[in-house]
Motif scaffolding. Structure first.
Motif, PDB file in Angstrom:
ATOM      1  N   ARG A   1      -6.813   0.386  -9.244  1.00 46.10           N
ATOM      2  CA  ARG A   1      -5.905  -0.174  -7.866  1.00 46.10           C
ATOM      3  C   ARG A   1      -5.640   1.754  -7.096  1.00 46.10           C
TER       4      ARG A   1
ATOM      5  N   SER B   1     -10.328  -7.059   0.166  1.00 47.67           N
ATOM      6  CA  SER B   1     -11.043  -7.470  -0.536  1.00 47.67           C
ATOM      7  C   SER B   1     -12.693  -7.410  -0.391  1.00 47.67           C
TER       8      SER B   1
ATOM      9  N   LEU C   1       1.222  -1.151  -0.147  1.00 51.16           N
ATOM     10  CA  LEU C   1       0.191   0.036   0.189  1.00 51.16           C
ATOM     11  C   LEU C   1       0.622   1.371   0.180  1.00 51.16           C
TER      12      LEU C   1
ATOM     13  N   TYR D   1      -7.060   4.115  -4.946  1.00 51.24           N
ATOM     14  CA  TYR D   1      -8.306   5.226  -4.012  1.00 51.24           C
ATOM     15  C   TYR D   1      -8.071   6.242  -4.009  1.00 51.24           C
TER      16      TYR D   1
ATOM     17  N   ARG E   1     -13.189   4.088  -4.724  1.00 52.96           N
ATOM     18  CA  ARG E   1     -12.239   3.843  -6.223  1.00 52.96           C
ATOM     19  C   ARG E   1     -11.727   5.210  -7.380  1.00 52.96           C
TER      20      ARG E   1
ATOM     21  N   ARG F   1      -2.019  -1.867  -4.341  1.00 55.77           N
ATOM     22  CA  ARG F   1      -3.219  -0.109  -3.986  1.00 55.77           C
ATOM     23  C   ARG F   1      -2.359   1.159  -3.221  1.00 55.77           C
TER      24      ARG F   1
ATOM     25  N   ALA G   1      -9.175  -2.397   0.688  1.00 58.99           N
ATOM     26  CA  ALA G   1      -8.337  -2.274   0.162  1.00 58.99           C
ATOM     27  C   ALA G   1      -7.479  -3.920   0.613  1.00 58.99           C
TER      28      ALA G   1
ATOM     29  N   ILE H   1     -12.006   1.733   2.796  1.00 62.16           N
ATOM     30  CA  ILE H   1     -10.994   2.083   2.492  1.00 62.16           C
ATOM     31  C   ILE H   1     -10.143   0.846   2.724  1.00 62.16           C
TER      32      ILE H   1
END
Length: 472
Positions: A297, A328, A8, A299, A292, A135, A325, A321
């Protein structure tokens, strides 16, 4: 260039970005956090924190000269404006460690103090680093909007990013913009000894219920704030210490300092969003209900997502999120339960629909329950009786609440809880609040919703009479 791979990547270390980074790393994800300016973002350094600290100084000054009703002799406040601003900076410094690079590195986040920009749909460059992430979260926030007013570039002006650097009190502060920031700073400065004029192109506090806004505006005018409404700015002229604002209808206002408080613009200029296939709108980055962007991919959260611009919204978005993220799992952001508050005195708070919005959406199905502060014993004891609460109810459930009065920003939280969980008014009415507190206002307004059903109902009276006749 150093290559970094991570689960991330968070761009922006304001309240939303920090919440995402802290939550994700503690759940086991590898996290990189980019921040090219100050940790803590606008809220800590230029927004919520310093403004509320200055408001606290202003309240203390105001209280000195408004205590006779409590049996305390009134005295003129001896305001040291520089010391008040030192208090503001001290509050920021006390909170800074919570948002610091050291704390987040201690949690396991890799913090890189650089601005980042996209070079592909999943890669971001920041200084000498190229970061590839599964992400990416954009949490770059917003900045004060500087409108293209003729002459503005020829005079010194303040925004919320520079106001708190002042150490000399403005003799006469001109504020362009009558929204929450403008009105909060207007009242703070009038109480700290400045003369203040607010210049608003439409209606001051125009996004709030006008009935409630009028209570706040009457108080500010009573304290000496000049509020010029329907005053569209045409041009600005002058120099430091003597700045003149001319409006389209021929009015003219001259003051020593000028503060711009006309709104915010999202921080997207540095990001090269096109390189990642991320679309924008006039409001900010285009996002769906799951926050999103048009790049699956990536946000966007908080101010940059183009919706409500409040610190608590960014924190709420972070929770939304993280679910999506990291796990899922489906997760959507809602707005119906998001409250906001203006920290004038009295405070002004709203969640859900205003009365006008509720009437438009629900028509005859709407019922409005109301309760006044002057019936609350704690408000009477503290001489804080101006204000009222009203709740918009449809089929027994609140769809909105509006509060003006002391501690309105705290009281509105209950109605956010009620709307978020689809509670009924009967469940709010079942709450027991300690006596005497302002919290009783929420229970009493729920009681006001039921009072006509109980005390004006002939059916209820007949049933009670029948039961009483049968009792031994």
């Amino acid at each position: 260039m150093e290559q970094i791979k991570t689960d991330l990547l968070v761009i922006g270390a304001g309240s939303g970005g920090l919440s995402v980074a802290a939550g994700a790393v503690q759940m086991g994800a590898s996290v990189v956090l980019l921040e090219g300016h100050k940790m803590g973002g606008d809220c800590l350094n230029y927004g919520c924190v310093p403004s509320k600290a200055l408001i606290a100084s202003a309240k203390a000054a105001y209280g000195k000269g408004h205590s006779a009703d409590l049996g305390v002799a009134e005295v003129a406040a001896d305001v040291n404006y520089a010391a008040a601003m030192t208090h503001v900076s001290g509050v920021i410094k006390q909170i800074e460690p919570v948002d610091s690079q050291e704390r987040f590195e201690g949690l396991g986040v890799r913090v890189i103090r650089e601005f980042g920009h996209f070079v592909s749909d999943r890669e971001v460059e920041a200084g000498r680093y190229r970061i590839t992430a599964r992400r990416i979260v954009i949490a770059t926030g917003s900045s004060p909007l500087v409108p293209p007013i003729p002459g503005l570039d020829q005079v010194p002006y303040l925004t919320n990013e520079t106001l708190f650097d002042l150490r000399e009190r403005p003799t006469h502060l001109l504020i362009i913009g009558g929204g929450p920031i403008g009105m909060e700073m207007a009242q703070a400065h009038i109480r700290l000894g400045s003369k203040v004029t607010v210049i608003e192109g439409a209606q001051a506090l125009g996004k709030d219920d006008p009935e409630l806004a009028a209570v706040v505006l009457d108080q500010l005018r009573g304290e000496g704030v000049e509020i010029a409404e329907d005053a569209m700015v045409k041009s600005i002229s002058g120099q430091a210490g003597a700045i003149t604002v001319d409006t389209a209808d021929g009015r003219s206002f001259t003051g020593s300092h000028l503060l711009l408080a006309v709104g915010r613009k999202t921080n997207t200029d540095r990001l090269t969003l096109d390189a990642a296939g991320i679309e924008t709108t006039r409001a900010g980055i285009k996002v769906d209900d799951s926050l999103r962007t048009t790049n699956r991919r990536v946000y966007a959260i908080g101010d940059v997502a183009g919706g409500m611009q409040f610190t608590h919204v960014a924190g709420y978005h972070a929770g939304v999120i993280i679910r999506s993220a990291l796990f899922s799992l489906p997760s959507k952001a809602k707005t119906s339960h998001i409250p906001w508050a203006t920290y004038t005195d009295p405070e002004l708070a709203q969640v859900g629909l205003t009365e006008a919005q509720a009437r438009e959406q629900h028509g005859d199905r709407l019922e409005v329950a109301r309760f006044d502060y002057h019936h609350n014993d704690r408000a009477i004891a503290e001489r804080k009786t101006p204000g009222f609460i009203k709740v918009m109810v449809v089929k027994g459930r609140p769809v909105g609440a509006s509060i003006v009065g002391h501690q309105a920003g705290d009281l509105i939280a209950l109605w956010s809880l009620a709307i978020a969980n689809s509670l009924k008014m009967s469940q709010v009415s079942a709450m027991v609040a300690p006596y005497p507190t302002y919290a009783e206002l929420n229970k009493r307004v729920a009681g006001a919703y039921f009072s006509p059903r109980l005390f004006d109902s002939q059916t209820v009276k007949r049933v009670v009479g029948a039961v009483q006749r049968w009792l031994p």
